[in-house]
Scaffold this active site. Structure first.
Site, PDB file in Angstrom:
ATOM      1  NE  ARG A  92      -4.197   1.737   0.830  1.00  0.00           N
ATOM      2  CZ  ARG A  92      -5.157   2.078  -0.017  1.00  0.00           C
ATOM      3  NH1 ARG A  92      -5.101   1.714  -1.287  1.00  0.00           N
ATOM      4  NH2 ARG A  92      -6.194   2.764   0.386  1.00  0.00           N
ATOM      5  CB  THR A 366      -9.238  -0.886  -7.881  1.00  0.00           C
ATOM      6  OG1 THR A 366      -9.163   0.366  -7.187  1.00  0.00           O
ATOM      7  CG2 THR A 366      -8.604  -1.946  -7.012  1.00  0.00           C
ATOM      8  CD  GLU A 405      -4.887   4.109  -3.546  1.00  0.00           C
ATOM      9  OE1 GLU A 405      -6.106   3.909  -3.468  1.00  0.00           O
ATOM     10  OE2 GLU A 405      -4.212   3.761  -4.527  1.00  0.00           O
ATOM     11  CG  ASP A 408      -8.587   5.156  -0.735  1.00  0.00           C
ATOM     12  OD1 ASP A 408      -9.645   5.657  -1.160  1.00  0.00           O
ATOM     13  OD2 ASP A 408      -8.092   4.124  -1.219  1.00  0.00           O
ATOM     14  CB  SER A 437      -7.267  -0.263   1.205  1.00  0.00           C
ATOM     15  OG  SER A 437      -7.672  -0.917   0.028  1.00  0.00           O
ATOM     16  CB  SER A 438     -12.660  -1.008   0.144  1.00  0.00           C
ATOM     17  OG  SER A 438     -13.148   0.081   0.875  1.00  0.00           O
ATOM     18  N   GLY A 458     -13.929   0.273  -5.530  1.00  0.00           N
ATOM     19  CA  GLY A 458     -13.977   1.257  -4.452  1.00  0.00           C
ATOM     20  C   GLY A 458     -14.641   0.684  -3.211  1.00  0.00           C
TER      21      GLY A 458
HETATM   22  N1  GLY Z   1      -8.389   2.852  -3.651  1.00  0.00           N
HETATM   23  C1  GLY Z   1      -9.382   1.906  -3.384  1.00  0.00           C
HETATM   24  C2  GLY Z   1      -9.138   1.145  -2.142  1.00  0.00           C
HETATM   25  O1  GLY Z   1      -8.009   1.021  -1.730  1.00  0.00           O
HETATM   26  O2  GLY Z   1     -10.046   0.660  -1.538  1.00  0.00           O
END
Ligand code: GLY
Length: 570
Positions: A92, A366, A405, A408, A437-438, A458
């Site tokens: 990440r 993504t 990012e 987020d 993050s998701s 997302g």
């Molecule tokens: N950028 C989408 C996520 O990390 O959930």
């Protein structure tokens, strides 16, 4: 897979049903045919699933510039078959050293529109290059240069523009036009390229070649890093050389939970995916879903989503910076309490759980891929640069499109962000911190089955994976998981979202009668890539979401003579 394999099982009685631990075949499902082909090429070169994952990630970075890339980050969930070792490689992005909690607010404390979305100020320090090198070095079998060769080839020779490319470029056209280095690569005469137009990325090929030759420092030190930092700073970004030099991969222990006959293995913080999935499954364990009619069942699933996403907003963040109450959130007794609060006949207003306002949800960005090699090693990986084409900024001379990012993070606690999610202090910006993050790369494991799945999308990623899991639990095959109509609730905004035509009119009517506010999207969403290994029959299946342009392949790995291949590094 009782339903799917009902017919087969009848004839299995005379066969040896003991589970074999080797699938004998390999399978790959990715969002782009070139990436699927590259994974196969690497397995046929003698690489394992981890090498294939490196090659696939690198090719996706080239051919899906709107979804992931060297300028982004991701999570790679690994399973090594020889010793059953499981780990999540956390690549990440991290917030730059000069970032600060209120960096996207004006003097009055209001969010500066677009500041966390467009241009280099929106970009966190990328993790993908470090992760690719790390995975190959620690888990791979063939050289890093061999793994990157297909990506270098596609960057030099180009890939054709597709419908999906056009759609996502249209969505970010202003930002792509704003930066000459970006427009020069990703547009045609400063406009959306024609279908079939070749996107050639010579600078990116050179950067990949340097990475292949010099490994981690080929990106995070030397000329690539210097050029990145110089370009970012020239355009009001805040990166420093130190940020790149200090970037490190983290190995994280996956979230594990039991649901009915199978084990969930999924992404731990800084992803919210594993915890939210486990919480939702723990709550659902309290209901005999099959005893409910289809609409009541959906109502229960939506209420479970609402409650788990509320905890996401309140508690989750980078575990290196905040204490995430993992044990409490995963405690079955806690889930029992939440499940008991579900009214089977009425929607619970989210404001009754705690209240803030939120807004529209977007996200087509993504990417996800799933890999199983013929020894049983496997990878479930979800990678991102956040919104389509990330921040829109390419650092001149590198070919690297930077992520956005930073968006987020909870830019202003209790304020909705681009996916409409709310967040709190646990996910506020801090130097070196990873945004929540998701992304939810996932394995499902029972005595007889191994499933590998995940999707982009997302904030809707986690609920899409949940619906796929429930379909798996019902004994349906991967084609079904990836094709299911999708619905979603994320606590705030307090609305039940669903894909175009994802709920029938009678279902909509009944759900409204329960008190749900419905929001039908004008399109489909998600791009799930899934694999199933059914051990008793040594059967392997793979499926790529029909909404996307991906490809799934199941094949016998026949090693190809190396001489027949192009040299990997010039
Ligand atoms: N950028 C989408 C996520 O990390 O959930």
């Amino acid at each position: 897979m009782k339903k799917f394999f009902a017919g087969l099982l009848v004839s299995c009685f005379t066969l040896n049903l003991s589970a074999t631990e080797t699938p004998y075949q390999a399978a790959i499902a990715t969002a782009h045919p070139y990436a699927t082909e590259a994974g196969r090429e690497i397995l046929e070169l003698g690489g394992n699933a981890f090498d294939a994952a490196v090659a696939i990630s690198a090719v996706l970075a080239v051919v899906e510039p709107y979804s992931s890339g060297l300028g982004g980050g991701g999570f790679w969930l690994l399973h090594r078959q020889s010793d059953q070792y499981q780990v999540m490689v956390d690549g990440r992005e991290t917030a730059p050293e000069s970032s600060s909690k209120n960096m996207y607010l004006d003097r009055a404390g209001n969010v500066i529109p677009g500041a966390s979305i467009n241009g280099p100020l929106a970009a966190a320090i990328p993790g993908v290059p470090a992760a690719l090198f790390y995975i190959n070095k620690h888990y791979g079998r063939i050289s890093f240069a061999d793994c990157l060769a297909p990506a270098i080839r596609y960057a030099r020779e180009g890939f054709p523009v597709t419908d999906r490319y056009q759609k996502l470029a249209g969505y970010r056209l202003d930002e792509l036009r704003r930066w000459p280095a970006t427009a020069g690569i990703f547009l045609q005469d400063n406009d959306i390229p024609e279908k079939g137009h070749l996107i050639i990325q010579t600078d990116l090929a050179d950067t990949l070649t340097r990475l292949a030759r010099d490994g981690h420092t080929g990106f995070y030190g030397g000329p690539v890093a210097e050029t990145l930092v110089k370009n970012v700073q020239l355009n009001r970004g805040i990166w420093k050389m130190r940020d790149l030099l200090h970037y490190r991969i983290k190995e994280r222990r996956p979230v594990v939970a039991q649901y009915k006959r199978f084990r969930l293995v999924s992404a731990p913080p800084p992803s919210s995916g594993g915890i939210v999935l486990a919480q939702m499954l723990n709550m659902l364990e309290r209901f005999n879903l099959s005893s409910f009619d289809p609409v009541s069942r959906k109502h229960i699933i939506v209420e479970v989503m609402r409650r788990a996403y509320r905890d996401r907003a309140v508690h989750l963040g980078d575990p290196d910076f905040v204490t995430v109450p993992v044990l409490r959130l995963l405690d079955p007794d806690y889930a029992e309490g939440l499940a008991l609060s579900i009214d089977l006949d009425h929607a619970t207003p989210s404001k009754d759980l705690s209240g803030v306002v939120a807004e529209e949800n977007i996200g087509e960005d993504t990417t996800h891929f799933s890999v199983l090699d013929d020894e049983g090693n496997r990878v479930s990986a979800t990678l991102s640069i956040n919104l389509p084409f990330g921040s829109g900024f390419v650092a001149n001379g590198t070919g690297i499109l930077l992520n956005n990012e930073m968006d987020d993070f909870a830019i202003k606690p209790q304020t909705p962000k681009s996916y409409g999610l709310v967040g709190n202090e646990a996910n506020s910006v801090a130097p070196g911190k990873r945004p929540l993050s998701s992304m939810s790369p996932t394995f499902l494991e029972s005595e007889d089955e191994v499933a590998i799945l995940g999707t982009p999308g997302g904030s809707r990623i986690i609920t899409m994976v949940l619906l796929g899991i429930l379909d798996f639990a019902e004994g349906n095959p991967p084609e079904s998981w990836v094709s299911l109509p999708r619905f979603h609730h994320q606590y705030l905004p307090d609305e039940l979202q669903f894909e175009k035509d994802g709920l029938t009119l009678p279902e909509q009517e009944q759900l409204r009668a329960y008190g749900h506010r419905l929001n039908e999207k004008n399109r489909e969403y998600g791009n799930m890539q899934a694999i199933l290994w059914y051990k008793p029959r040594q059967l392997v299946f793979a499926a790529s979401d029909p909404r996307g342009e991906g490809a799934a392949d199941v094949f016998d790995v026949i090693e190809q003579p190396r001489l027949a291949r192009e040299s990997s590094i010039p």
